[in-house]
Design an enzyme around this catalytic site. Structure first.
Site, PDB file in Angstrom:
ATOM      1  N   GLY A  49     -40.435 -16.566  -4.231  1.00  0.00           N
ATOM      2  CA  GLY A  49     -40.659 -17.422  -5.767  1.00  0.00           C
ATOM      3  C   GLY A  49     -38.467 -16.918  -6.353  1.00  0.00           C
ATOM      4  N   GLY A  50     -39.139 -16.948  -7.409  1.00  0.00           N
ATOM      5  CA  GLY A  50     -37.840 -16.678  -7.903  1.00  0.00           C
ATOM      6  C   GLY A  50     -36.171 -15.131  -7.138  1.00  0.00           C
ATOM      7  N   GLY A  82      -9.739 -36.681  12.647  1.00  0.00           N
ATOM      8  CA  GLY A  82     -10.698 -35.635  10.666  1.00  0.00           C
ATOM      9  C   GLY A  82     -10.590 -34.663  11.080  1.00  0.00           C
ATOM     10  N   ALA A  83     -10.617 -34.291  12.530  1.00  0.00           N
ATOM     11  CA  ALA A  83     -11.384 -32.839  12.249  1.00  0.00           C
ATOM     12  C   ALA A  83      -9.856 -32.191  12.266  1.00  0.00           C
ATOM     13  CB  ALA A  83     -12.530 -32.703  13.150  1.00  0.00           C
TER      14      ALA A  83
HETATM   15  C1  HXC Z   1     -46.831  -9.445  -9.926  1.00  0.00           C
HETATM   16  C2  HXC Z   1     -47.508  -8.913  -8.618  1.00  0.00           C
HETATM   17  C3  HXC Z   1     -46.722 -10.146  -7.563  1.00  0.00           C
HETATM   18  C4  HXC Z   1     -46.486 -10.883  -8.659  1.00  0.00           C
HETATM   19  C5  HXC Z   1     -46.766  -9.299  -5.854  1.00  0.00           C
HETATM   20  N1  HXC Z   1     -48.421  -8.198  -7.066  1.00  0.00           N
HETATM   21  N2  HXC Z   1     -46.371  -9.948  -6.546  1.00  0.00           N
HETATM   22  N3  HXC Z   1     -48.049  -8.886  -9.477  1.00  0.00           N
HETATM   23  N4  HXC Z   1     -46.927 -10.588  -9.504  1.00  0.00           N
HETATM   24  N5  HXC Z   1     -45.524 -11.920  -8.706  1.00  0.00           N
HETATM   25  C6  HXC Z   1     -48.645  -7.312  -7.117  1.00  0.00           C
HETATM   26  C7  HXC Z   1     -50.116  -7.483  -6.013  1.00  0.00           C
HETATM   27  O1  HXC Z   1     -50.854  -7.562  -7.097  1.00  0.00           O
HETATM   28  C8  HXC Z   1     -50.276  -5.692  -5.956  1.00  0.00           C
HETATM   29  O2  HXC Z   1     -51.040  -4.717  -6.654  1.00  0.00           O
HETATM   30  C9  HXC Z   1     -48.775  -5.045  -5.831  1.00  0.00           C
HETATM   31  O3  HXC Z   1     -48.205  -6.141  -5.977  1.00  0.00           O
HETATM   32  C10 HXC Z   1     -48.396  -5.099  -4.025  1.00  0.00           C
HETATM   33  O4  HXC Z   1     -48.993  -6.766  -3.897  1.00  0.00           O
HETATM   34  P1  HXC Z   1     -49.753  -6.770  -2.500  1.00  0.00           P
HETATM   35  O5  HXC Z   1     -49.963  -8.115  -2.082  1.00  0.00           O
HETATM   36  O6  HXC Z   1     -51.130  -5.925  -1.733  1.00  0.00           O
HETATM   37  O7  HXC Z   1     -48.566  -6.695  -0.755  1.00  0.00           O
HETATM   38  P2  HXC Z   1     -48.112  -7.101   0.250  1.00  0.00           P
HETATM   39  O8  HXC Z   1     -49.670  -7.332   0.604  1.00  0.00           O
HETATM   40  O9  HXC Z   1     -47.190  -6.486   0.655  1.00  0.00           O
HETATM   41  O10 HXC Z   1     -48.008  -8.528  -0.096  1.00  0.00           O
HETATM   42  C11 HXC Z   1     -46.503  -8.800  -0.328  1.00  0.00           C
HETATM   43  C12 HXC Z   1     -46.779 -10.787  -0.817  1.00  0.00           C
HETATM   44  C13 HXC Z   1     -47.908 -10.610  -2.002  1.00  0.00           C
HETATM   45  C14 HXC Z   1     -46.766 -11.224   0.160  1.00  0.00           C
HETATM   46  C15 HXC Z   1     -45.340 -10.655  -2.399  1.00  0.00           C
HETATM   47  O11 HXC Z   1     -47.851  -9.319  -2.706  1.00  0.00           O
HETATM   48  C16 HXC Z   1     -47.572 -11.856  -3.081  1.00  0.00           C
HETATM   49  O12 HXC Z   1     -47.534 -13.051  -2.291  1.00  0.00           O
HETATM   50  N6  HXC Z   1     -47.206 -12.221  -4.081  1.00  0.00           N
HETATM   51  C17 HXC Z   1     -47.065 -13.429  -4.430  1.00  0.00           C
HETATM   52  C18 HXC Z   1     -45.422 -14.173  -4.335  1.00  0.00           C
HETATM   53  C19 HXC Z   1     -45.395 -14.962  -5.075  1.00  0.00           C
HETATM   54  O13 HXC Z   1     -46.256 -16.510  -5.350  1.00  0.00           O
HETATM   55  N7  HXC Z   1     -44.591 -15.067  -6.441  1.00  0.00           N
HETATM   56  C20 HXC Z   1     -44.272 -16.293  -6.405  1.00  0.00           C
HETATM   57  C21 HXC Z   1     -44.272 -15.172  -8.541  1.00  0.00           C
HETATM   58  S1  HXC Z   1     -43.697 -17.036  -9.236  1.00  0.00           S
HETATM   59  P3  HXC Z   1     -51.954  -4.568  -6.833  1.00  0.00           P
HETATM   60  O14 HXC Z   1     -52.357  -3.591  -7.996  1.00  0.00           O
HETATM   61  O15 HXC Z   1     -53.212  -4.961  -6.345  1.00  0.00           O
HETATM   62  O16 HXC Z   1     -51.956  -3.302  -5.940  1.00  0.00           O
HETATM   63  C22 HXC Z   1     -42.310 -16.474  -9.282  1.00  0.00           C
HETATM   64  C23 HXC Z   1     -41.411 -18.741 -10.200  1.00  0.00           C
HETATM   65  C24 HXC Z   1     -39.778 -17.909 -10.403  1.00  0.00           C
HETATM   66  O17 HXC Z   1     -41.239 -15.871  -8.420  1.00  0.00           O
HETATM   67  C25 HXC Z   1     -38.622 -18.840  -9.905  1.00  0.00           C
HETATM   68  C26 HXC Z   1     -37.606 -18.807 -11.217  1.00  0.00           C
HETATM   69  C27 HXC Z   1     -36.303 -19.891 -10.421  1.00  0.00           C
END
Ligand code: HXC
Length: 518
Positions: A174-175, A408-409
């Site tokens: 994401g971000g 051109g190159a």
């Molecule tokens: C809050 C988060 C989080 C997030 C992960 N966690 N991503 N908490 N916000 N964005 C937390 C999980 O809930 C979990 O908490 C712990 O971190 C570990 O994550 P896991 O999923 O258990 O780890 P893993 O299996 O290694 O997977 C990692 C991951 C996955 C692939 C990154 O967590 C994931 O897909 N996260 C979301 C990714 C995503 O969609 N991000 C976009 C956010 S929006 P617990 O307590 O359960 O252990 C964004 C927009 C911004 O970023 C734009 C700005 C330009």
């Protein structure tokens, strides 16, 4: 304060610090290790000289209450920031802590990163970010997006002021991808590093495509296809060494020069250079052989090695001073310029120009790549970036035409009119608007088709064209080439000229900023 009180206070401080240093706690540290990753503090300890750095903001906590965050508060939040020495020079860094809520970026984490970036900028030192994060902290909503804004604006304002390096050692989702994308260089570690705007689940729900995390955003995808990653390493340790090697080549900031290094002079006249370019102008050879023979100690740090291999870019040194090298690569796509090669080289040229690094260009290019795909993907606007980058660059610029420099190159690859300081050619150089076969087919089509023996006529006309244009002497007679040199003297010629050009002063017209085609 009594001695007893003093002891209690210090004990309390130590306890607090020890607790904070555990980040998300033992269980999450174990889980981090099980994924084959170092923790954020281990990363910084391995990165800074002698494992020593000053940590900032270890007691910062997020202030959010929503969606259970009030029960999930960690000292230092999801990023460790600090400064110390790397290669003996001041360096600033941050490492996202995946053990704290998946390294997700909160408002305070964004502010911590912003603070260490501000310090780096005020002190004219590089900033390195270790990225291991699930993106914006979802529970914080718009606050976490503001945290990213704080980082992005600094990435942009400090671009061209202090070197910025991103290291992808975990998910960067994401971000989390956009700060690295603005920085100068992205390093990825195989298997553990991934970057994507949306992960495989979102991709499947939106487009129906099924793909693994690695295939979507792993180091292979980004170092060969997207061009997002500049360097890839097998392990975190090797990656750290790679970053330090890069830091060794570049200056601390835009007002300094890179540190001069010792070098051992091999042969100042290298006769082997005369043998590298094959006689037949369509035959391939590896331009890296030329590069390695010209720079100090064959020490070439190639940037973007696996992306657009038809152009080679990277850092080397000539008699101890860092130079940026750009070279067409005849061993890949005959060295043609395509979209990716143009983007790759343009960005590299602009980095060198921003950081006072002279640019040496080795030219052997048959032209821009023809094709519907290239045209429709915008080779016009991408190729224009390279012209723009060379034309605006004010650092010393030297080019050496090894063989083909067509059309051109030829102009793009640091030709005289783009304000190059020294344009040399090897006797094997062919400088023309286009290759002899193509040229004759265009300008003598009628004469060939109407002749009694078209094949013979075509060959005769090709020979005549070659005689006239396929040598460096016509260009040299008009001053477009400053000298035609014995290839064996290349290193000496570059070295003696760079010494003289080291005081070069050239300003561009005053303006807010240019509008490079993007
Ligand atoms: C809050 C988060 C989080 C997030 C992960 N966690 N991503 N908490 N916000 N964005 C937390 C999980 O809930 C979990 O908490 C712990 O971190 C570990 O994550 P896991 O999923 O258990 O780890 P893993 O299996 O290694 O997977 C990692 C991951 C996955 C692939 C990154 O967590 C994931 O897909 N996260 C979301 C990714 C995503 O969609 N991000 C976009 C956010 S929006 P617990 O307590 O359960 O252990 C964004 C927009 C911004 O970023 C734009 C700005 C330009």
């Amino acid at each position: 304060m009594s001695e007893k009180n003093n002891k209690d206070i210090l004990q309390d401080l130590n306890d607090r610090r020890s607790k904070a240093q555990k980040g998300g706690g033992d269980k999450r540290i174990e889980s981090q290790k099980a994924k084959g990753k170092l923790t954020a503090r281990e990363r910084l300890a391995k990165f800074f000289d002698n494992g020593k750095y000053e940590e900032l903001d270890i007691f910062v906590q997020h202030q959010s209450k929503d969606l259970g965050l009030d029960k999930n508060v960690f000292d230092g939040d999801s990023v460790v920031t600090g400064y110390g020495l790397v290669n003996g020079k001041p360096t600033f860094a941050y490492a996202q802590d995946f053990t704290v809520l998946g390294g997700s970026l909160s408002l305070v984490a964004g502010k911590k990163i912003a603070k260490v970036m501000d310090l780096a900028s005020k002190n004219g030192a590089p900033i390195i970010g270790f990225n291991d994060s699930g993106g914006a902290r979802i529970q914080e909503g718009v606050d976490s997006l503001a945290g990213y804004g704080e980082v992005f604006v600094r990435n942009t304002l400090f671009s061209g002021v202090i070197p910025q390096i991103s290291v992808i050692v975990g998910p960067s989702a994401g971000g989390a991808v956009y700060s690295p994308a603005i920085t100068d260089f992205i390093f990825m570690v195989k298997e553990i590093g991934q970057m994507y705007i949306t992960g495989p689940d979102v991709v499947k729900s939106v487009t129906g495509e099924e793909i693994s995390h690695q295939d979507l955003g792993g180091s292979d995808a980004h170092s060969t296809k997207s061009g997002v990653a500049h360097f890839v390493y097998e392990t975190e340790e090797e990656c750290m060494q790679g970053i330090k090697r890069l830091l060794d080549f570049i200056p601390q900031n835009n007002l300094e020069n890179a540190t001069k290094k010792d070098f051992s002079e091999t042969k100042s006249i290298d006769e082997e250079l005369r043998q590298i370019v094959p006689e037949k102008s369509t035959e391939a050879y590896d331009v890296k052989e030329v590069i390695n023979r010209v720079i100090d100690n064959q020490d070439f740090l190639e940037v973007h090695e696996n992306f657009a291999p038809n152009i080679v870019v990277g850092f080397g040194r000539i008699k101890g001073d860092t130079v940026g090298i750009v070279a067409n690569q005849p061993a890949s796509l005959a060295g043609m310029l395509d979209i990716n090669a143009s983007d790759k080289a343009a960005r590299f040229v602009r980095f060198c120009d921003a950081y006072n690094i002279p640019i040496i260009t080795f030219v052997d290019v048959p032209g821009f790549m023809p094709g519907v795909n290239q045209e429709h993907q915008g080779i016009i606007r991408h190729g224009a970036k390279l012209i723009y980058a060379y034309a605006e660059a004010t650092v010393p610029k030297i080019s050496i035409i090894l063989r083909k420099a067509y059309g051109g190159a030829y102009i793009v690859m640091n030709s005289k009119e783009l304000r190059s300081d020294l344009n040399l050619a090897w006797p094997t150089a062919e400088i023309a608007v286009m290759g002899p076969e193509g040229a004759v087919n265009v300008i003598s089509r009628k004469e060939i088709s109407e002749s009694k023996n078209p094949e013979e006529t075509r060959n005769k006309l090709i020979d005549e064209y070659k005689e006239k244009f396929s040598s460096p002497f016509l260009a040299a007679s008009r001053g477009y080439i400053d000298d035609v040199i014995d290839p064996a003297e290349t290193r000496n010629k570059i070295a003696s000229s760079l010494e003289i050009f080291s005081k070069k002063f050239l300003d561009n017209p005053s303006k807010k900023h240019g509008n490079i085609p993007l």
